[in-house]
Design an enzyme around this catalytic site. Structure first.
Site, PDB file in Angstrom:
ATOM      1  N   LYS A  73      20.404  48.657  16.507  1.00 13.46           N
ATOM      2  CA  LYS A  73      21.659  48.027  16.950  1.00 13.46           C
ATOM      3  C   LYS A  73      22.596  47.766  15.767  1.00 13.46           C
ATOM      4  CE  LYS A  73      22.709  46.866  20.627  1.00 13.46           C
ATOM      5  NZ  LYS A  73      23.516  47.609  21.631  1.00 13.46           N
ATOM      6  N   THR A  77      17.009  48.989  25.265  1.00 10.87           N
ATOM      7  CA  THR A  77      16.748  47.546  25.116  1.00 10.87           C
ATOM      8  C   THR A  77      15.275  47.167  25.181  1.00 10.87           C
ATOM      9  OG1 THR A  77      17.113  47.229  27.492  1.00 10.87           O
ATOM     10  CG2 THR A  77      19.017  46.893  26.042  1.00 10.87           C
ATOM     11  N   ALA A 107      22.499  50.799  26.461  1.00 12.01           N
ATOM     12  CA  ALA A 107      21.698  50.615  25.247  1.00 12.01           C
ATOM     13  C   ALA A 107      20.230  50.856  25.556  1.00 12.01           C
ATOM     14  CB  ALA A 107      21.876  49.198  24.696  1.00 12.01           C
ATOM     15  N   GLY A 118      22.658  48.536  34.278  1.00  9.90           N
ATOM     16  CA  GLY A 118      22.072  47.411  33.548  1.00  9.90           C
ATOM     17  C   GLY A 118      22.655  46.081  34.000  1.00  9.90           C
ATOM     18  N   GLN A 119      22.199  45.006  33.391  1.00 15.64           N
ATOM     19  CA  GLN A 119      22.630  43.666  33.803  1.00 15.64           C
ATOM     20  C   GLN A 119      24.140  43.476  33.637  1.00 15.64           C
ATOM     21  OE1 GLN A 119      19.882  40.233  33.119  1.00 15.64           O
ATOM     22  NE2 GLN A 119      19.172  41.515  31.428  1.00 15.64           N
ATOM     23  N   LEU A 120      24.641  43.825  32.461  1.00 19.47           N
ATOM     24  CA  LEU A 120      26.065  43.607  32.173  1.00 19.47           C
ATOM     25  C   LEU A 120      26.938  44.554  32.984  1.00 19.47           C
ATOM     26  CD1 LEU A 120      28.081  41.993  30.554  1.00 19.47           C
ATOM     27  CD2 LEU A 120      27.654  43.499  28.593  1.00 19.47           C
ATOM     28  N   TYR A 138      14.397  47.724  17.089  1.00 18.86           N
ATOM     29  CA  TYR A 138      15.534  47.524  17.998  1.00 18.86           C
ATOM     30  C   TYR A 138      16.730  46.935  17.238  1.00 18.86           C
ATOM     31  CZ  TYR A 138      18.447  45.166  21.478  1.00 18.86           C
ATOM     32  OH  TYR A 138      19.512  44.710  22.209  1.00 18.86           O
ATOM     33  N   TRP A 160      19.876  36.839  24.485  1.00 23.00           N
ATOM     34  CA  TRP A 160      19.076  36.327  25.603  1.00 23.00           C
ATOM     35  C   TRP A 160      19.772  36.534  26.955  1.00 23.00           C
ATOM     36  CZ3 TRP A 160      16.666  30.915  24.096  1.00 23.00           C
ATOM     37  CH2 TRP A 160      16.135  30.968  22.797  1.00 23.00           C
ATOM     38  N   THR A 211      23.836  42.655  19.423  1.00 24.87           N
ATOM     39  CA  THR A 211      22.759  41.689  19.677  1.00 24.87           C
ATOM     40  C   THR A 211      22.543  40.719  18.522  1.00 24.87           C
ATOM     41  OG1 THR A 211      20.352  41.531  20.053  1.00 24.87           O
ATOM     42  CG2 THR A 211      21.125  43.412  18.806  1.00 24.87           C
TER      43      THR A 211
END
Length: 283
Positions: free
Chosen positions: A131, A64, A62, A11-13, A127, A152, A103
């Site tokens: 979370k 998402t 997660a 994922g991004q993170l 969602y 975001w 989130t």
């Protein structure tokens, strides 16, 4: 050598943590994608965790897909809540430090002031519900864990608003973006660095923290910043959310107050536009 496990590695993170990890060779880094840590296989998860035997877990994995969650509720809750409880329990029983990512969607968007960690939660989509259930499971199973709420998120990896805008602004002469949802974006590389700073800090103060970049903007204003920095000629129109219906409702206001994380961990939080510039420099 301490071992750091990063879930959601693709994922991004997770991807940004992978980039940063080379600066921290004092740790052994384990980047686990869904083949190594299967968050939706709840029976298998404790076995996988036990095979890795980490000293620190950065739980970035997660479900998402915000709109899809409305029809995949069981899967969203399995990944965003049940698996979190299992990871938190394992970390507690084995004295492992755990940072779990949450989130701004735990809020309903009715506030008019920046939301601190004590603000009332009231998610308005599945969602967000999943979370929030994950936060509760995390702290119930492991009072020593740290939860970081963010908002975001974007990066040069994966799918995100910035990359979508860059593509659309090059393909089209005109686009419309909602102008009545307000918050602040988060550059995943900044959040990744903040997480490492927490791990390296002599203080480990459990509980919930907020992290996003500084600035209070709408998605429309965010799009205008992308247009400006990219030098695109596309016309950007601001529209109300009612003109762009989605299966899942979004909070109208979810600006996060970052005072707590800045004071306890002495973090410098960059202004959103300074971080956004890096995407254009890197590309």
């Amino acid at each position: 050598m301490k071992k750091i496990l990063v879930t959601g590695a693709s994922g991004q993170l997770g991807s940004e943590l992978s980039v940063l990890s080379s600066k921290y060779p004092e740790y052994e880094w384990i980047f686990a994608d869904r083949t190594k840590i299967t968050l939706d296989s709840l029976d298998l998860l404790p076995i996988q965790l036990n095979e890795i035997k980490a000293d620190v877990i950065l739980n970035c994995g997660a479900y998402t897909a915000v709109d899809k969650a409305e029809t995949e509720k069981d899967l969203a809750f399995a990944i965003n809540s049940s698996s979190v409880g299992i990871i938190a329990k394992y970390a507690w029983e084995n004295n492992i430090k755990l940072i779990h990512i949450s989130t701004d969607y735990v809020f309903d968007g009715t506030s008019s002031v920046a939301l601190d960690e004590e603000a009332l939660t009231n998610p308005i989509n599945v969602y967000g519900e999943s979370k929030l259930a994950g936060e509760i499971a995390c702290l119930n199973q492991n009072p020593n864990s740290i939860i970081v709420r963010t908002s975001w998120v974007y990066s040069k990896f994966g799918n995100n608003f910035v990359k979508t805008m860059q593509r659309l602004m090059q393909e089209r002469e005109e686009i419309s973006v909602v102008n009545d949802q307000v918050g602040s974006p988060t550059y995943a590389a900044d959040l990744a660095q903040a997480m490492i700073n927490i791990v390296n800090s002599p203080n480990w103060i459990s509980g919930i923290y907020n992290y996003s970049n500084e600035g209070e903007i709408s998605w429309y204003e965010f799009a205008l910043s992308i247009k400006e920095l990219g030098g695109y000629n596309c016309k950007v129109n601001g529209i109300p959310s009612s003109s762009y219906p989605t299966p899942a409702k979004r909070p109208n206001f979810s600006l996060l107050d970052k005072k707590k994380i800045k004071s306890i961990y002495n973090l410098e939080v960059p202004f959103y536009k300074e971080s956004l510039k890096k995407i254009f420099i890197e590309n």
